[in-house]
Design a protein around this motif. Structure first.
Motif, PDB file in Angstrom:
ATOM      1  N   GLY A  85       2.338  60.363  21.921  1.00 55.46           N
ATOM      2  CA  GLY A  85       3.675  60.646  22.432  1.00 55.46           C
ATOM      3  C   GLY A  85       4.688  60.807  21.299  1.00 55.46           C
ATOM      4  N   PHE A  86       4.588  59.925  20.314  1.00 53.47           N
ATOM      5  CA  PHE A  86       5.511  59.964  19.170  1.00 53.47           C
ATOM      6  C   PHE A  86       5.356  61.277  18.395  1.00 53.47           C
ATOM      7  CE2 PHE A  86       6.290  59.092  14.635  1.00 53.47           C
ATOM      8  CZ  PHE A  86       7.585  58.626  14.683  1.00 53.47           C
ATOM      9  N   ALA A  87       4.099  61.601  18.083  1.00 56.09           N
ATOM     10  CA  ALA A  87       3.842  62.818  17.294  1.00 56.09           C
ATOM     11  C   ALA A  87       4.358  64.049  18.026  1.00 56.09           C
ATOM     12  CB  ALA A  87       2.350  62.948  16.994  1.00 56.09           C
ATOM     13  N   ALA A 127       7.494  56.936  37.099  1.00 58.08           N
ATOM     14  CA  ALA A 127       6.914  57.155  38.424  1.00 58.08           C
ATOM     15  C   ALA A 127       6.628  58.641  38.643  1.00 58.08           C
ATOM     16  CB  ALA A 127       7.876  56.640  39.484  1.00 58.08           C
ATOM     17  N   LEU A 128       7.595  59.475  38.241  1.00 56.40           N
ATOM     18  CA  LEU A 128       7.422  60.925  38.386  1.00 56.40           C
ATOM     19  C   LEU A 128       6.218  61.417  37.588  1.00 56.40           C
ATOM     20  CD1 LEU A 128      11.086  62.267  38.092  1.00 56.40           C
ATOM     21  CD2 LEU A 128       9.596  62.238  40.109  1.00 56.40           C
ATOM     22  N   VAL A 129       6.146  60.970  36.335  1.00 55.01           N
ATOM     23  CA  VAL A 129       5.085  61.443  35.450  1.00 55.01           C
ATOM     24  C   VAL A 129       3.717  61.059  36.002  1.00 55.01           C
ATOM     25  CG1 VAL A 129       4.048  61.115  33.176  1.00 55.01           C
ATOM     26  CG2 VAL A 129       6.495  61.505  33.385  1.00 55.01           C
ATOM     27  N   ALA A 139      -0.414  60.807  30.723  1.00 52.58           N
ATOM     28  CA  ALA A 139       0.803  60.400  31.422  1.00 52.58           C
ATOM     29  C   ALA A 139       1.609  59.420  30.576  1.00 52.58           C
ATOM     30  CB  ALA A 139       0.453  59.770  32.765  1.00 52.58           C
ATOM     31  N   LYS A 140       0.917  58.456  29.943  1.00 54.18           N
ATOM     32  CA  LYS A 140       1.615  57.474  29.104  1.00 54.18           C
ATOM     33  C   LYS A 140       2.214  58.142  27.873  1.00 54.18           C
ATOM     34  CE  LYS A 140      -0.912  54.873  31.800  1.00 54.18           C
ATOM     35  NZ  LYS A 140      -1.833  55.468  32.780  1.00 54.18           N
ATOM     36  N   GLY A 208       7.785  53.287  25.878  1.00 55.93           N
ATOM     37  CA  GLY A 208       7.350  54.319  26.827  1.00 55.93           C
ATOM     38  C   GLY A 208       5.893  54.124  27.227  1.00 55.93           C
ATOM     39  N   ALA A 209       5.054  53.873  26.243  1.00 58.23           N
ATOM     40  CA  ALA A 209       3.623  53.725  26.526  1.00 58.23           C
ATOM     41  C   ALA A 209       3.377  52.509  27.407  1.00 58.23           C
ATOM     42  CB  ALA A 209       2.848  53.604  25.218  1.00 58.23           C
TER      43      ALA A 209
END
Ligand SMILES: Nc1ncnc2c1ncn2[C@@H]1O[C@H](COP(=O)(O)OP(=O)(O)O)[C@@H](O)[C@H]1O
Ligand SMILES: [Mg+2]
Lengths: 269, 271
Positions: A85-87, A127-129, A139-140, A208-209
């Motif tokens: 996610g970060f990258a 929830a949306l994701v 998703a995470k 986030g994760a």
């Protein structure tokens, strides 16, 4: 970006002169941690604090040592989600920054939408994701991405906009193309500002994760945390918190180290 | 103009150039011509448009329509001069993440030169610029005088017939400055480029130049073009010779007149 980074990364053998202060710093860090651990352990014993409120540090470590695989697997899984996610957030954020600099029309059109997207609480967004991507690693990572890309976009744009116009003029007088200006001047010059967002993003992407994992999964530090909460295993919960702290601190430290290596010239000018 | 160089020998020619920024006219009716190989120095009250002149000749700013700009005998737009003139702005503007060598070769890198070859060439030029042993240093580790020499080296490395130097020694102390002047003449005599050199120091203008241009107060134009017929190579004692003093007196009188004008103008506005 990589070309610009490679350019800035080149340095002489002077790096070894850091070794002595670095060791000293490390020594102090370990000493500090040892004292904190001793105070924790001692306070729980001295005030007879019940383990429901605060277990002894040694008990938490023993819990981890009993089933290390579960924690290692959780740690690695959460780390992977965070890193992906970060990258992605960094790449998209930097590209956004460049795009917005080049096309102010796009900036005026998209920026408000980005701002609105950031006002959605991360829980609702999570929830949306999960609705869209299911209970996947992706998703995470998407949630970690969602928290990272915005600060990186803003800071990249800010950094690019504050490049000394006289420096731009000088390179233009040498006949530099837009691409050369970007790679040889603007991105390196914006690097200190971009790193402000990277340090922020390092913490946010972990949040986030972990939040993403709460929407259901089988491995991950967030999963351990949530399950321990439901089953009232306080020591396990603390073990998960300790692992998350280790992950967050380690990641933040890695980003800070990269910053010190790449932005070695300091805030001159 | 006092002299009339032949069409081919004239490297740069400006005729009736105007430049307006919003409501401010920085330059009006600027006319000058520079033959190849000449060292021309430009002096004038601050804010009279000297840097504006350089920005136009470097291709960074387009003059107002109407004037004539010719380079190597061909009429052209200012932007066509980008990459064809070696420009050194008022500040050294070194890139803090590049060491001395890599700052010196930035212009060569931009024109697509092989980085290794350029580095080797720069390394050979270091002694001439008094930077031996400093190739791996970064700008924040250098003194002001050294940074200025790196910027000059960058300008010399970018081999173009016309060099524009905007107050290159303006920030240096008097002693370093006079050393740098003699050093620059030395380098110039070996490399022989055409030089336009801005300064606010009249001694420096006369000591270095083949010709001194005195600019009028804003809007800037050429008030006086004074040839400096002093022999080269020039030594430090030259500045006390009667010939030098005579030229200096003439130039100072012209500057004085213009400074008074701009002083009166600002004074009247303030009142
Ligand atoms: N980009 C610009 N925008 C607006 N005004 C400018 C700009 N560049 C220069 N000027 C104005 O033009 C005049 C001449 O400036 P400049 O050429 O820098 O003078 P100097 O002779 O001191 O180098 C000044 O009044 C300055 O304020
Ligand atoms: Mg100026």
């Amino acid at each position: 970006m990589s070309a610009a980074l490679a350019l800035t990364a080149r340095r002489g053998a002077a790096g070894w002169r850091w070794a002595a202060p670095a060791l000293l710093w490390l020594g102090r860090l370990i000493l500090g941690l040892a004292i904190a651990a001793a105070v924790w352990e001692g306070a729980v014993l001295a005030f007879a604090i019940r383990p429901e409120y605060l277990p002894r540090l040694s008990a938490i470590l023993a819990t981890i040592a009993a089933t290390p695989e579960a924690y290692v697997a959780g740690f690695l899984r959460t780390l992977l989600e965070t890193l992906i996610g970060f990258a992605a957030g960094v790449v998209v954020g930097v590209l956004n920054g460049i795009l917005f600099l080049r096309a102010p029309v796009l900036r005026d059109m998209l920026f408000p939408i980005f701002v609105v997207s950031q006002t959605i609480p991360v829980i609702a967004f999570g929830a949306l994701v999960v609705l869209w991507f299911g209970n996947t690693l992706l998703a995470k990572a998407v949630i970690a991405f969602y928290l990272t890309f915005f600060p990186v976009t803003v800071n990249t744009l800010l950094g690019l906009q504050s490049v000394d116009p006289r420096q731009i003029a000088l390179l233009r007088s040498f006949g530099a193309s837009g691409r050369q200006l970007l790679l040889r001047l603007m991105l390196p010059a914006a690097l200190p500002q971009i790193f402000v967002a990277l340090r922020l993003g390092a913490s946010l992407s972990l949040v986030g994760a972990i939040v993403g994992e709460w929407f259901g999964d089988t491995t991950g530090l967030g999963v351990i945390l949530l399950q321990a909460m439901y089953t009232e295993q306080v020591t396990v919960m603390w073990a998960a918190i300790l692992c998350a702290a280790l992950l967050g601190t380690g990641f933040y430290a890695a980003v800070s180290l990269a910053e010190r290596w790449l932005v070695f010239w300091g805030a001159e000018q | 103009m006092t002299e009339t160089p032949t069409e081919t020998a004239r490297l740069l020619e400006l005729r009736g150039i105007d430049k307006t920024f919003g409501t401010v006219q920085a330059v009006r009716g600027l006319t000058l011509s520079v033959p190849a190989g000449e060292f021309v120095t430009v002096v004038g009250p601050s804010g009279c448009g000297k840097s504006t002149l350089f920005n136009m000749v470097a291709g960074l700013d387009e003059p107002d329509p109407g004037g004539v700009l010719r380079f190597k005998g061909r009429s052209c737009h200012a932007h066509e001069l980008l990459g064809r003139v070696s420009f050194m702005p008022q500040r050294d503007l070194l890139l803090p993440w590049r060491n001395v060598i890599d700052n010196a070769i930035i212009a060569n890198e931009i024109e697509g030169a092989d980085r290794k070859t350029a580095r080797a060439r720069a390394l050979r030029m270091l002694p001439e610029f008094g930077l031996t042993g400093f190739e791996a240093q970064y700008p924040h580790q250098l003194s002001g005088g050294m940074r200025q020499r790196v910027a000059l080296m960058r300008t010399f490395m970018f081999e173009r017939e016309l060099m524009l130097l905007d107050e290159p020694f303006g920030a240096l102390d008097a002693l370093t400055r006079s050393m740098m002047q003699r050093w620059l003449l030395d380098v110039w005599e070996r490399h022989r480029r055409t030089v336009l050199f801005i300064t606010h120091d009249v001694d420096e203008a006369i000591f270095l130049g083949d010709r001194v241009l005195v600019m009028t107060a804003r809007p800037g134009s050429v008030k006086l073009a004074r040839p400096v017929d002093l022999p080269r190579p020039r030594s430090a004692e030259l500045v006390t010779s009667p010939e030098f003093i005579a030229i200096k007196r003439e130039i100072l009188a012209a500057i004085e007149e213009e400074s008074m004008k701009s002083f009166m103008a600002t004074g009247m506005r303030a009142a």
